[in-house]
Design a protein around this motif. Structure first.
Motif, short mmCIF file in Angstrom:
data_model
loop_
_atom_site.label_atom_id
_atom_site.label_comp_id
_atom_site.label_asym_id
_atom_site.label_seq_id
_atom_site.Cartn_x
_atom_site.Cartn_y
_atom_site.Cartn_z
N LYS A 1 9.30 3.91 10.26
CA LYS A 1 8.49 3.97 11.48
C LYS A 1 8.76 2.71 12.29
O LYS A 1 8.65 1.59 11.77
N PRO A 2 9.17 2.84 13.55
CA PRO A 2 9.46 1.65 14.35
C PRO A 2 8.27 0.71 14.42
O PRO A 2 7.11 1.14 14.39
N ARG A 3 8.55 -0.56 14.56
CA ARG A 3 7.47 -1.56 14.65
C ARG A 3 6.75 -1.46 15.96
O ARG A 3 5.58 -1.87 16.06
N PHE B 1 -6.37 10.28 5.04
CA PHE B 1 -6.26 8.82 5.12
C PHE B 1 -6.16 8.39 6.58
O PHE B 1 -5.74 9.17 7.45
N ALA B 2 -6.50 7.16 6.84
CA ALA B 2 -6.51 6.62 8.20
C ALA B 2 -5.09 6.38 8.71
O ALA B 2 -4.14 6.24 7.94
N ASP B 3 -4.98 6.31 10.03
CA ASP B 3 -3.70 5.96 10.66
C ASP B 3 -3.23 4.61 10.15
O ASP B 3 -4.01 3.66 10.01
N GLY B 4 -1.92 4.51 9.88
CA GLY B 4 -1.32 3.23 9.53
C GLY B 4 -1.81 2.64 8.23
O GLY B 4 -1.73 1.43 8.03
N ALA B 5 -2.27 3.48 7.29
CA ALA B 5 -2.87 2.97 6.06
C ALA B 5 -1.86 2.49 5.03
O ALA B 5 -2.20 1.71 4.14
N PHE B 6 -0.59 2.94 5.13
CA PHE B 6 0.37 2.67 4.06
C PHE B 6 1.66 2.10 4.62
O PHE B 6 2.13 2.51 5.68
N ALA C 1 0.86 -1.18 0.00
CA ALA C 1 0.00 0.00 0.00
C ALA C 1 0.89 1.23 0.00
O ALA C 1 1.71 1.41 0.90
N VAL C 2 0.74 2.09 -1.03
CA VAL C 2 1.67 3.19 -1.25
C VAL C 2 0.91 4.51 -1.40
O VAL C 2 -0.11 4.58 -2.10
N LEU C 3 1.45 5.57 -0.78
CA LEU C 3 0.94 6.92 -0.94
C LEU C 3 2.04 7.79 -1.54
O LEU C 3 3.14 7.86 -1.00
N TRP D 1 5.96 15.87 8.59
CA TRP D 1 6.50 14.68 9.24
C TRP D 1 5.48 14.01 10.15
O TRP D 1 5.40 12.77 10.18
N SER D 2 4.70 14.78 10.88
CA SER D 2 3.73 14.16 11.79
C SER D 2 2.67 13.38 11.01
O SER D 2 2.25 12.30 11.44
N GLU D 3 2.26 13.91 9.86
CA GLU D 3 1.27 13.21 9.03
C GLU D 3 1.88 11.99 8.34
O GLU D 3 1.24 10.95 8.22
N ILE D 4 3.12 12.13 7.90
CA ILE D 4 3.81 10.98 7.31
C ILE D 4 3.89 9.84 8.32
O ILE D 4 3.57 8.68 8.01
N ALA D 5 4.30 10.18 9.54
CA ALA D 5 4.41 9.16 10.59
C ALA D 5 3.05 8.57 10.91
O ALA D 5 2.93 7.35 11.16
N ARG D 6 2.02 9.38 10.92
CA ARG D 6 0.68 8.90 11.28
C ARG D 6 0.14 7.88 10.28
O ARG D 6 -0.41 6.85 10.67
N VAL D 7 0.30 8.15 8.98
CA VAL D 7 -0.31 7.25 7.99
C VAL D 7 0.57 6.04 7.69
O VAL D 7 0.10 5.09 7.03
N LEU D 8 1.82 6.04 8.15
CA LEU D 8 2.67 4.87 7.96
C LEU D 8 2.29 3.77 8.95
O LEU D 8 2.08 4.03 10.13
N ALA D 9 2.24 2.55 8.44
CA ALA D 9 2.07 1.40 9.31
C ALA D 9 3.37 1.15 10.07
O ALA D 9 4.46 1.52 9.61
N PRO D 10 3.31 0.53 11.25
CA PRO D 10 4.55 0.17 11.95
C PRO D 10 5.47 -0.64 11.03
O PRO D 10 5.03 -1.57 10.35
#
Length: 263
Positions: A260-262, A117-122, A55-57, A135-144
């Protein structure tokens, strides 16, 4: 030294002022300006990342040209989910026309707004030359365990052109977009920077039409630029190019990969 062009100043300025500015296709500059490319080859490297992602943004896709190229080089496959955002309406239309046939939706989203987009969507977020990396939005939408992979514009990029028109710039302007500052901002958002490379690259403007089109296209270089407002400086630069050859500047680029750390 390049021989003087047979076209007049007015002809060249009119040519540069007439070219459409939508998208990030710079093919019009061929024969008029050159820019060395970073050694890492972002668009091709992006193709390899797409092939291994689910899943890519793509943030601030411009006219979709870089993503379109990367998809053409991705092997053996492509992500199951791939979506792009863009904030400038003319680019939204251009990117939609280019990417829709590839099955990529383009979401109209202001550059300074939260991602829709939802948290952890990509598991992969990418961007080439974002206006400002959120950066805060990038971190938010990235999955662990997810990754941000991007090429950013660096500090004092093409300032030779900027300062020709605007005069010496303050030190804080020269330090903006510094890769060390972006590393700190990424880490403050909870990301781990795993790769950061920076290069300064030679640019040459061979005629004044290229300068005019560049300043119309990259609008933040000389804010409020118009041919009418800067005609005297344009003429001075035209005469300099005619007498001395190409006007030389240097772009700044850095490649950044953050994870993003797991946990």
């Amino acid at each position: 030294m390049a021989p003087p062009t047979s076209r007049t100043f007015d002809d060249l300025v009119a040519e540069g002022a007439a070219v459409p500015t939508e998208g990030w296709d710079f093919s019009w500059f061929e024969g008029r300006a050159t820019e060395a490319r970073p050694s890492w080859g972002y668009a091709r490297a992006l193709g390899g990342r797409l092939a291994g992602a689910g899943a890519v943004l793509d943030v601030q896709t411009g006219g979709g040209e870089v993503l379109d190229f990367a998809l053409g080089t991705a092997a053996p496959g492509r992500p199951a989910l791939l979506v792009a955002t863009e904030g400038w309406p003319p680019n939204v239309a251009k990117a939609t026309a280019l990417l829709r046939p590839r099955g990529v939706p383009v979401v109209a989203s202001p550059d300074d707004a939260p991602f829709p987009f939802a948290d952890g969507a990509f598991d992969l977020v990418v961007s080439r030359h974002p206006v400002v990396p959120h950066w805060s939005e990038i971190a938010r939408v990235l999955a662990p365990g997810g990754t941000y992979f991007a090429q950013h514009v660096g500090p004092a990029s093409v300032f030779e052109v900027v300062e020709f028109f605007l005069g010496p710039q303050p030190e804080e302007s020269r330090d903006a977009r510094h890769p060390d500052g972006e590393r700190a901002d990424a880490e403050a958002a909870g990301l781990e920077v795993v790769d950061l490379r920076a290069e300064r690259l030679r640019m040459e403007f061979h005629d004044i039409s290229a300068v005019v089109h560049f300043l119309r296209k990259v609008v933040w270089m000389v804010p409020g630029f118009t041919v009418e407002a800067y005609r005297d400086r344009l003429r001075e630069l035209h005469e300099r190019i005619e007498a001395e050859g190409p006007f030389v500047a240097h772009s700044a680029r850095h490649l950044i990969e953050a994870r993003k750390p797991r946990r």
